[in-house]
Design a protein around this motif. Structure first.
Motif, PDB file in Angstrom:
ATOM      1  N   ASN A 186       0.806  -1.218   0.000  1.00 35.65           N
ATOM      2  CA  ASN A 186       0.000   0.000   0.000  1.00 35.65           C
ATOM      3  C   ASN A 186       0.842   1.271   0.000  1.00 35.65           C
ATOM      4  N   GLN A 187       2.144   1.096  -0.046  1.00 36.34           N
ATOM      5  CA  GLN A 187       3.065   2.226  -0.009  1.00 36.34           C
ATOM      6  C   GLN A 187       3.636   2.487  -1.399  1.00 36.34           C
ATOM      7  N   SER A 188       3.988   3.735  -1.688  1.00 36.57           N
ATOM      8  CA  SER A 188       4.670   4.063  -2.942  1.00 36.57           C
ATOM      9  C   SER A 188       6.171   4.137  -2.698  1.00 36.57           C
ATOM     10  N   TYR A 189       6.935   3.634  -3.663  1.00 31.57           N
ATOM     11  CA  TYR A 189       8.388   3.601  -3.531  1.00 31.57           C
ATOM     12  C   TYR A 189       9.069   4.170  -4.771  1.00 31.57           C
TER      13      TYR A 189
ATOM     14  N   ASP B  17      14.489  -4.582 -17.776  1.00 32.82           N
ATOM     15  CA  ASP B  17      14.694  -4.318 -16.345  1.00 32.82           C
ATOM     16  C   ASP B  17      13.396  -3.864 -15.671  1.00 32.82           C
ATOM     17  N   PRO B  18      12.782  -2.766 -16.146  1.00 37.79           N
ATOM     18  CA  PRO B  18      11.535  -2.351 -15.492  1.00 37.79           C
ATOM     19  C   PRO B  18      10.392  -3.334 -15.716  1.00 37.79           C
ATOM     20  N   SER B  19      10.411  -4.067 -16.838  1.00 38.43           N
ATOM     21  CA  SER B  19       9.354  -5.053 -17.086  1.00 38.43           C
ATOM     22  C   SER B  19       9.395  -6.167 -16.056  1.00 38.43           C
ATOM     23  N   PHE B  20      10.594  -6.662 -15.751  1.00 34.95           N
ATOM     24  CA  PHE B  20      10.717  -7.724 -14.743  1.00 34.95           C
ATOM     25  C   PHE B  20      10.394  -7.198 -13.347  1.00 34.95           C
ATOM     26  N   VAL B  21      10.813  -5.969 -13.050  1.00 33.05           N
ATOM     27  CA  VAL B  21      10.459  -5.358 -11.765  1.00 33.05           C
ATOM     28  C   VAL B  21       8.937  -5.267 -11.649  1.00 33.05           C
ATOM     29  N   ASN B  22       8.297  -4.791 -12.715  1.00 34.06           N
ATOM     30  CA  ASN B  22       6.840  -4.671 -12.716  1.00 34.06           C
ATOM     31  C   ASN B  22       6.148  -6.021 -12.545  1.00 34.06           C
ATOM     32  N   TRP B  23       6.685  -7.042 -13.204  1.00 28.79           N
ATOM     33  CA  TRP B  23       6.047  -8.359 -13.135  1.00 28.79           C
ATOM     34  C   TRP B  23       6.129  -8.928 -11.718  1.00 28.79           C
ATOM     35  N   ALA B  24       7.265  -8.712 -11.063  1.00 29.18           N
ATOM     36  CA  ALA B  24       7.394  -9.154  -9.668  1.00 29.18           C
ATOM     37  C   ALA B  24       6.400  -8.410  -8.778  1.00 29.18           C
ATOM     38  N   LEU B  25       6.302  -7.097  -8.971  1.00 27.35           N
ATOM     39  CA  LEU B  25       5.364  -6.296  -8.177  1.00 27.35           C
ATOM     40  C   LEU B  25       3.927  -6.733  -8.424  1.00 27.35           C
ATOM     41  N   TYR B  26       3.589  -6.908  -9.689  1.00 26.84           N
ATOM     42  CA  TYR B  26       2.235  -7.322 -10.067  1.00 26.84           C
ATOM     43  C   TYR B  26       1.888  -8.683  -9.459  1.00 26.84           C
ATOM     44  N   SER B  27       2.872  -9.575  -9.421  1.00 27.72           N
ATOM     45  CA  SER B  27       2.655 -10.926  -8.896  1.00 27.72           C
ATOM     46  C   SER B  27       2.313 -10.924  -7.419  1.00 27.72           C
ATOM     47  N   GLU B  28       2.738  -9.892  -6.703  1.00 28.69           N
ATOM     48  CA  GLU B  28       2.481  -9.805  -5.252  1.00 28.69           C
ATOM     49  C   GLU B  28       1.494  -8.691  -4.916  1.00 28.69           C
ATOM     50  N   ASN B  29       0.730  -8.257  -5.925  1.00 28.08           N
ATOM     51  CA  ASN B  29      -0.325  -7.246  -5.732  1.00 28.08           C
ATOM     52  C   ASN B  29       0.207  -5.890  -5.270  1.00 28.08           C
TER      53      ASN B  29
ATOM     54  N   LYS C 147       3.606  11.116  -4.214  1.00 29.32           N
ATOM     55  CA  LYS C 147       2.524  11.631  -3.375  1.00 29.32           C
ATOM     56  C   LYS C 147       1.156  11.185  -3.886  1.00 29.32           C
ATOM     57  N   GLU C 148       1.077  10.918  -5.214  1.00 31.74           N
ATOM     58  CA  GLU C 148      -0.173  10.448  -5.808  1.00 31.74           C
ATOM     59  C   GLU C 148      -0.304   8.921  -5.731  1.00 31.74           C
ATOM     60  N   ASP C 149       0.547   8.284  -4.943  1.00 33.54           N
ATOM     61  CA  ASP C 149       0.542   6.828  -4.781  1.00 33.54           C
ATOM     62  C   ASP C 149       0.943   6.097  -6.059  1.00 33.54           C
ATOM     63  N   SER C 150       1.835   6.691  -6.834  1.00 35.42           N
ATOM     64  CA  SER C 150       2.371   6.039  -8.031  1.00 35.42           C
ATOM     65  C   SER C 150       3.866   5.813  -7.839  1.00 35.42           C
ATOM     66  N   SER C 151       4.260   4.562  -7.738  1.00 42.97           N
ATOM     67  CA  SER C 151       5.675   4.234  -7.571  1.00 42.97           C
ATOM     68  C   SER C 151       6.453   4.527  -8.855  1.00 42.97           C
ATOM     69  N   ILE C 152       7.761   4.686  -8.704  1.00 43.85           N
ATOM     70  CA  ILE C 152       8.654   5.070  -9.802  1.00 43.85           C
ATOM     71  C   ILE C 152       9.777   4.048  -9.936  1.00 43.85           C
ATOM     72  N   TRP C 153      10.150   3.733 -11.197  1.00 43.22           N
ATOM     73  CA  TRP C 153      11.374   2.978 -11.467  1.00 43.22           C
ATOM     74  C   TRP C 153      12.327   3.890 -12.226  1.00 43.22           C
ATOM     75  N   ILE C 154      13.575   3.934 -11.770  1.00 40.25           N
ATOM     76  CA  ILE C 154      14.594   4.708 -12.480  1.00 40.25           C
ATOM     77  C   ILE C 154      15.928   3.974 -12.358  1.00 40.25           C
ATOM     78  N   ALA C 155      16.724   4.043 -13.416  1.00 39.77           N
ATOM     79  CA  ALA C 155      18.031   3.390 -13.399  1.00 39.77           C
ATOM     80  C   ALA C 155      19.008   4.170 -12.531  1.00 39.77           C
ATOM     81  N   GLN C 156      19.984   3.473 -11.974  1.00 38.72           N
ATOM     82  CA  GLN C 156      20.937   4.078 -11.054  1.00 38.72           C
ATOM     83  C   GLN C 156      21.927   5.024 -11.751  1.00 38.72           C
ATOM     84  N   LYS C 157      21.967   4.953 -13.080  1.00 36.30           N
ATOM     85  CA  LYS C 157      22.822   5.875 -13.835  1.00 36.30           C
ATOM     86  C   LYS C 157      22.333   5.907 -15.274  1.00 36.30           C
TER      87      LYS C 157
END
Length: 369
Positions: free
Chosen positions: A103-106, A118-130, A186-196
């Motif tokens: 329920n938290q945004s990260y 990279d973000p597709s696999f991150v998203n799939w893991a997140l989606y798999s755990e709701n 703040k709008e409860d939308s998590s973000i993915w960004i590369a480290q560089k």
């Protein structure tokens, strides 16, 4: 005052009302159809391109014609991702989500090995755990083709303007991006960004402190202390590891030519080719490791970058390919796996083999699985 939708319209992902117009632009794009022909029907395109083009358009119109919301587009893309995982990986695993709150945004700061995956696999893991799926940061250097920009922004991507020049314009762009990231969280939308900026082509993952400084530009403007603002972002380091990198030879060629000739010039469609190669290429076992939210009292960007690196190194999953390339701890690896990896290396151009081996070997010793 303009709404956030208007305020960030130049960089944000598309909203529901913009999906269908964007789909129509993509389907009517000659460059998009030519790209599909080139990658999917390369042998037939020269002879039968005039026949295939209208059929391809009709196919996408049938598939995408009724998509009129982000949620529907996400479901369609989810189907494609599932197909990709089934056909190009031997196993997909993830760890660490038990330490996070769905329920938290990260703000997920990830190592970067593949443009799209990279973000597709991150998203799939997140989606798999709701968990909530992420909005994805993508550099405008990858969006030189309008149809690519439309496709990315239809799929919750937002634009990082790297092509901006001039100190004044750069600072304006950085503040705009920093403000958008904070507003999304703040709008409860998590973000993915590369480290560089750019993929790690040599197998080493290192966070650029400039990314952390960009995060804080908005906080600095509001005169919020660095430590307080960084804590408020809920930064979570993420380590994505591939047993096999579909773009290993492409990356090696770039590194080799820079070392031998001092420069490397990309071809016109090279970024798109890398995206396609990453999607359809064999990946073996893929693992996504989520770290712990950063909540220490950091004094500066370098300290934040060091903590992100420490978590990525600690959580990075070492595959047999890494160990074989480094010639370490291979006693428990099946002989057929060793032979298969060696055959893969032998199939690569001789002048690139050492570079590819180092790419796989470099994480060993630096990271712990």
């Amino acid at each position: 005052m303009p709404s956030n939708i208007d305020k960030f319209s130049d960089i944000r992902p598309y909203n529901d009302e913009e999906i269908q117009p964007a789909i129509k632009r993509v389907i009517n794009s000659e460059e998009f159809i030519d790209a599909i022909l080139s990658f999917r029907f390369s042998k037939l395109s020269k002879l039968l391109g005039f026949v295939l083009k209208p059929l391809i358009r009709r196919y996408f119109l049938y598939k995408w014609g009724n998509i009129n919301s982000i949620d529907k587009m996400q479901k369609v893309m989810g189907h494609y991702v599932q197909q990709m995982i089934d056909s190009t990986t031997t196993k997909f695993t993830y760890s660490g989500l038990e330490n996070l709150d769905p329920n938290q945004s990260y703000l997920y700061v990830s190592n970067h090995r593949d443009i799209a995956m990279d973000p597709s696999f991150v998203n799939w893991a997140l989606y798999s755990e709701n968990f909530k799926t992420v909005r994805i940061a993508i550099g405008d250097n990858l969006l030189s083709k309008p149809f690519v920009s439309d496709l990315m922004r239809m799929n919750k991507s937002f634009i990082v303007k790297r092509s901006v020049t001039g100190v004044r314009e750069m600072m304006k762009s950085l503040l705009h991006l920093s403000d958008y990231i904070c507003s999304s969280l703040k709008e409860d939308s998590s973000i993915w960004i590369a480290q560089k900026e750019g993929r790690a082509k040599d197998g080493f993952d290192k966070t650029d402190p400039a990314i952390i400084k960009m995060f804080y530009v908005n906080g600095k403007k509001q005169k919020i202390p660095f430590t307080e603002y960084i804590k408020s972002l809920n930064i979570v380091p993420v380590a994505v590891s591939y047993e096999l990198d579909p773009c290993d030879q492409q990356k090696a060629r770039e590194l080799y030519e820079k070392a031998e000739f001092g420069e490397y010039k990309k071809s016109e469609f090279e970024d798109i080719e890398s995206i396609v190669s990453g999607i359809i290429g064999k990946k073996g076992h893929v693992h996504v490791a989520f770290g712990q939210p950063l909540n220490c009292a950091f004094e500066n960007a370098d300290q934040v970058a060091e903590e992100i690196d420490a978590q990525i190194y600690q959580n990075y999953f070492l595959h047999p390919s890494n160990l074989i390339a480094a010639e370490q701890d291979v006693d428990n690896i099946p002989a057929q796996d060793i032979e298969a990896f060696k055959a893969r290396i032998q199939a690569i151009k001789p002048e690139l083999q050492d570079t590819v081996l180092k790419m796989y070997a470099n994480p060993v010793g630096h990271y712990t699985s």
